[in-house]
Enzyme design. Structure first.
Site, PDB file in Angstrom:
ATOM      1  N   LEU A  90       0.919  -1.213  -0.134  1.00 54.55           N
ATOM      2  CA  LEU A  90       0.037  -0.062  -0.140  1.00 54.55           C
ATOM      3  C   LEU A  90       0.926   1.270   0.096  1.00 54.55           C
ATOM      4  O   LEU A  90       1.764   1.354   0.820  1.00 54.55           O
ATOM      5  CB  LEU A  90      -1.087   0.056   1.448  1.00 54.55           C
ATOM      6  CG  LEU A  90      -1.881  -1.056   1.524  1.00 54.55           C
ATOM      7  CD1 LEU A  90      -2.531  -1.060   2.762  1.00 54.55           C
ATOM      8  CD2 LEU A  90      -2.732  -1.566   0.195  1.00 54.55           C
ATOM      9  N   GLY A 130       3.227  -8.961   6.095  1.00 51.83           N
ATOM     10  CA  GLY A 130       3.641  -8.245   7.017  1.00 51.83           C
ATOM     11  C   GLY A 130       3.255  -6.716   6.964  1.00 51.83           C
ATOM     12  O   GLY A 130       3.462  -6.382   5.539  1.00 51.83           O
ATOM     13  N   GLY A 131       3.026  -6.102   8.099  1.00 50.22           N
ATOM     14  CA  GLY A 131       2.955  -4.652   7.782  1.00 50.22           C
ATOM     15  C   GLY A 131       1.633  -4.395   6.808  1.00 50.22           C
ATOM     16  O   GLY A 131       0.486  -5.051   6.647  1.00 50.22           O
ATOM     17  N   ASP A 132       1.781  -3.549   5.890  1.00 45.82           N
ATOM     18  CA  ASP A 132       1.097  -3.103   4.885  1.00 45.82           C
ATOM     19  C   ASP A 132       1.398  -4.060   3.520  1.00 45.82           C
ATOM     20  O   ASP A 132       0.857  -3.729   2.391  1.00 45.82           O
ATOM     21  CB  ASP A 132       0.907  -1.848   4.574  1.00 45.82           C
ATOM     22  CG  ASP A 132       2.256  -1.208   4.179  1.00 45.82           C
ATOM     23  OD1 ASP A 132       3.274  -2.005   4.409  1.00 45.82           O
ATOM     24  OD2 ASP A 132       2.318   0.031   3.330  1.00 45.82           O
ATOM     25  N   GLU A 133       2.093  -5.151   3.462  1.00 46.88           N
ATOM     26  CA  GLU A 133       2.386  -5.951   2.458  1.00 46.88           C
ATOM     27  C   GLU A 133       1.496  -7.077   2.199  1.00 46.88           C
ATOM     28  O   GLU A 133       1.568  -7.895   3.310  1.00 46.88           O
ATOM     29  CB  GLU A 133       3.946  -6.381   2.375  1.00 46.88           C
ATOM     30  CG  GLU A 133       4.767  -5.123   2.349  1.00 46.88           C
ATOM     31  CD  GLU A 133       6.421  -5.405   2.593  1.00 46.88           C
ATOM     32  OE1 GLU A 133       7.237  -4.883   2.035  1.00 46.88           O
ATOM     33  OE2 GLU A 133       6.366  -6.573   3.368  1.00 46.88           O
TER      34      GLU A 133
END
Length: 234
Positions: A90, A130-133
């Site tokens: 994102l 993970g995170g926005d991945e």
């Protein structure tokens, strides 16, 4: 044993027993006890699910992603098909978290997972890396054009705004794509090459997608070397 109750529910039973004989030494049956271990089995299922799925989105996590990717790669070798690996990130998501709060960010991440899962086929995999991945595995592809079309659909799914607390929020995405066996035949190699292509998409202005090419690695290495030299010079 798993048995079905007459009300339609399932129960797990643990059976402990041993054969016994009558006074003539003939087999007379089994003697033991049967325990309902449904709660324990349910707890085991929950632990297994938590170990393989992301707590926020419910999507497969890295562990399950690696397993699914290895499975489809093995099918490529047997059936002469292809696999597309799409690395999705994102754009400027940190700005949303910093300005609107992590609660809003988490709701967007959940909705992203829903949209991606609704876009792909049943046999494909959408995982939160993970995170926005996120990573999408496009299984059993016959031609590269199918990967291109699927990637465009993923981008189109992200074009509509996210409505959070009566506010429309626009979130763009960048995607990097690697294809097995052309860009590698190991899951670690494919993920790394798709990530390299993602980096190139972000360099190109974000909100786009790029396919992996060997020269991308050369450009990244040259950039890393230049940054190292600049730090040393400074």
């Amino acid at each position: 044993y798993r048995i079905r109750h007459r009300d339609g529910s399932y129960h797990w039973l643990l059976d402990h027993g041993a054969p016994y004989a009558d006074l003539d030494g003939e087999f007379a049956g089994y003697l033991g006890a049967c325990y309902d271990v449904s709660e324990r089995k349910q707890y085991e299922f929950q632990l297994e699910y938590q170990a393989q799925h992301d707590a926020l989105t419910g999507l497969p996590n890295r562990n399950l992603l690696a397993d699914r990717l290895n499975q489809v790669i093995s099918r490529v070798r047997r059936h002469d098909s292809q696999v597309g690996v799409v690395f999705l990130d994102l754009d400027n998501f940190k700005v949303i978290n910093d300005s609107l709060g992590h609660e809003v960010g988490d709701r967007i991440l959940k909705e992203v997972g829903v949209r991606l899962a609704a876009t792909v086929r049943e046999g494909d995999t959408v995982a939160r890396y993970g995170g926005d991945e996120f990573v999408v595995v496009l299984a059993d592809i016959t031609q590269e054009e199918d990967v291109v079309n699927a990637t465009r659909k993923l981008m189109e799914a992200m074009t509509a705004p996210f409505t959070i607390n009566e506010r429309d929020i626009i979130v763009t995405t960048s995607l990097g794509v690697a294809i097995c066996p052309r860009d590698g035949e190991e899951q670690a190699t494919l993920l790394r090459n798709a990530d390299t292509a993602l980096y190139r998409a972000k360099e190109s202005g974000r909100n786009t997608f790029q396919f992996y090419a060997a020269e991308m690695n050369q450009r990244l290495l040259a950039r890393l070397n230049l940054e190292r030299d600049l730090r040393q010079a400074l």
